[in-house]
Design a protein around this motif. Structure first.
Motif, short mmCIF file in Angstrom:
data_model
loop_
_atom_site.label_atom_id
_atom_site.label_comp_id
_atom_site.label_asym_id
_atom_site.label_seq_id
_atom_site.Cartn_x
_atom_site.Cartn_y
_atom_site.Cartn_z
N GLN A 48 0.83 -1.20 0.00
CA GLN A 48 0.00 0.00 0.00
C GLN A 48 0.87 1.25 0.00
O GLN A 48 1.87 1.34 0.68
CB GLN A 48 -0.90 0.01 1.24
N LYS A 49 0.46 2.22 -0.77
CA LYS A 49 1.18 3.48 -0.85
C LYS A 49 1.05 4.25 0.46
O LYS A 49 -0.03 4.39 1.01
CB LYS A 49 0.61 4.32 -2.00
N THR A 50 2.19 4.73 0.96
CA THR A 50 2.16 5.47 2.22
C THR A 50 1.96 6.95 1.94
O THR A 50 2.39 7.47 0.92
CB THR A 50 3.47 5.28 2.99
N ARG A 51 1.32 7.63 2.88
CA ARG A 51 1.08 9.06 2.74
C ARG A 51 2.15 9.82 3.52
O ARG A 51 2.22 9.71 4.74
CB ARG A 51 -0.30 9.41 3.28
N GLY A 166 5.97 7.64 5.57
CA GLY A 166 4.55 7.79 5.86
C GLY A 166 4.37 8.23 7.30
O GLY A 166 4.99 9.18 7.76
N ASN A 167 3.53 7.52 8.03
CA ASN A 167 3.32 7.85 9.44
C ASN A 167 3.98 6.84 10.38
O ASN A 167 3.59 6.70 11.53
CB ASN A 167 1.82 7.95 9.76
N ILE A 168 5.00 6.15 9.87
CA ILE A 168 5.73 5.17 10.67
C ILE A 168 7.18 5.60 10.80
O ILE A 168 7.84 5.94 9.81
CB ILE A 168 5.67 3.76 10.04
N ALA A 169 7.68 5.58 12.04
CA ALA A 169 9.10 5.86 12.30
C ALA A 169 9.79 4.55 12.66
O ALA A 169 9.29 3.78 13.50
CB ALA A 169 9.25 6.87 13.43
N TYR A 170 10.91 4.30 12.01
CA TYR A 170 11.73 3.13 12.28
C TYR A 170 13.03 3.64 12.93
O TYR A 170 13.73 4.47 12.35
CB TYR A 170 12.05 2.38 10.99
N ILE A 171 13.33 3.14 14.11
CA ILE A 171 14.50 3.58 14.87
C ILE A 171 15.46 2.40 15.00
O ILE A 171 15.07 1.33 15.45
CB ILE A 171 14.12 4.08 16.27
N ALA A 172 16.72 2.62 14.61
CA ALA A 172 17.75 1.60 14.77
C ALA A 172 18.89 2.19 15.58
O ALA A 172 19.26 3.35 15.36
CB ALA A 172 18.26 1.11 13.41
#
Length: 300
Positions: A48-51, A166-172
């Motif tokens: 799905q395309k992220t906004r 999009g509205n998701i943050a990925y933290i490493a």
């Protein structure tokens, strides 16, 4: 791709062993990125395309009051290409180097340059997988550089990276540089410190207050560079309009409490926030290099 000017991607191969390092770098790159030869922009979108969210971002780094050299490195990238932004997101990174003869500065620069470059070259739309590969590649590169130059022996760096897609943050993260989420007057640390005192706190052997004052509070248990491979922690957070992501080295988080950090980030925009955060840490003694990124998100 837009690379903002307070961090420049440097050529890290300037010694007489340039060709040897480039050959080793190529072999390391092939090991980690065998399936990522095609440019990201040519890959078909999956899922799905992220906004995307609009971003207001600022960063600042400072040598502090006690150190002679700044061994922190910092960068953020917001791709101009909309397809790339939707597939790979915007990236923010802070690295805190360690080692004599300015080796820490070398290690942190390698970490930032490698992660920024390799993450966007990796065609895999799986953000956690791409981030992990990029950080492990940076680790292998630092380790190899340290074995080639006696002055760089033992060098290493922490690394905390955030990707907002999009509205998701990925933290490493690896080490004790931190990522925070500030929302509605509250702050929460997302990253997990890899330090001796943090491990004691997690095991219930020490309180947070004791950890802050302990003589071994600066001993980290995981970093990029000392070993050929490294374990990377990845966290996933949903973000909302008005949230702020804060990434920083321990030169900031070791000098400021959660309440003061939240107060500054909530009251001011990112540019003023990073200025005030650094000035606050300096006012408390500035015992280490101080680096911060503040990224506030808005719905388009």
């Amino acid at each position: 791709m837009e690379i903002f000017p307070s961090h420049t991607i440097h050529d890290l191969s300037t010694s007489p062993q340039k060709e040897q390092r480039q050959s080793m770098s190529s072999r390391i790159r092939q090991f980690f990125f065998k399936s990522s030869a095609a440019p990201v922009a040519t890959q078909k979108k999956r899922g799905q395309k992220t906004r995307p969210l609009a971003l207001n971002v600022a960063q600042r780094t400072d040598v502090g009051r006690k150190r002679q050299h700044n061994e922190d490195s910092v960068a953020y990238i917001i791709p101009k290409d909309q397809q790339l932004l939707e597939q790979k997101g915007a990236l923010f990174i802070v690295a805190d180097g360690m080692g004599g003869h300015a080796a820490g500065e070398v290690a942190s620069e390698i970490a930032v340059d490698s992660v920024c470059t390799l993450y966007y070259q990796d065609a895999d739309p799986d953000v956690p997988a791409s981030l992990t590969r990029a950080i492990r590649y940076a680790n292998a590169t630092i380790y190899q550089r340290a074995t080639e130059n006696a002055q760089h022996s033992g060098m290493g760096t922490t690394c905390v990276v955030a990707v907002l897609r999009g509205n998701i943050a990925y933290i490493a993260n690896v080490g004790d540089s931190r990522a925070y989420l500030v929302r509605h007057g509250q702050v929460r640390q997302i990253s997990l410190d890899h330090s001796w005192v943090a491990e004691q706190v997690r095991m219930g052997q020490m309180s947070e207050e004791e950890a802050q004052m302990h003589s071994m509070r600066n001993i980290i248990t995981r970093s990029l560079g000392p070993f050929p491979d490294v374990e990377v922690d990845v966290f996933v957070e949903q973000v909302e309009e008005g949230d702020a992501l804060v990434l920083c080295s321990d030169g900031l988080c070791g000098m400021i409490n959660d309440q003061e950090l939240t107060s500054i980030v909530e009251q001011f925009g990112p540019q003023e926030s990073v200025y005030r955060l650094v000035e606050y840490a300096n006012a408390q003694g500035g015992v280490d290099n101080i680096t911060a990124i503040v990224a506030r998100v808005y719905q388009r």
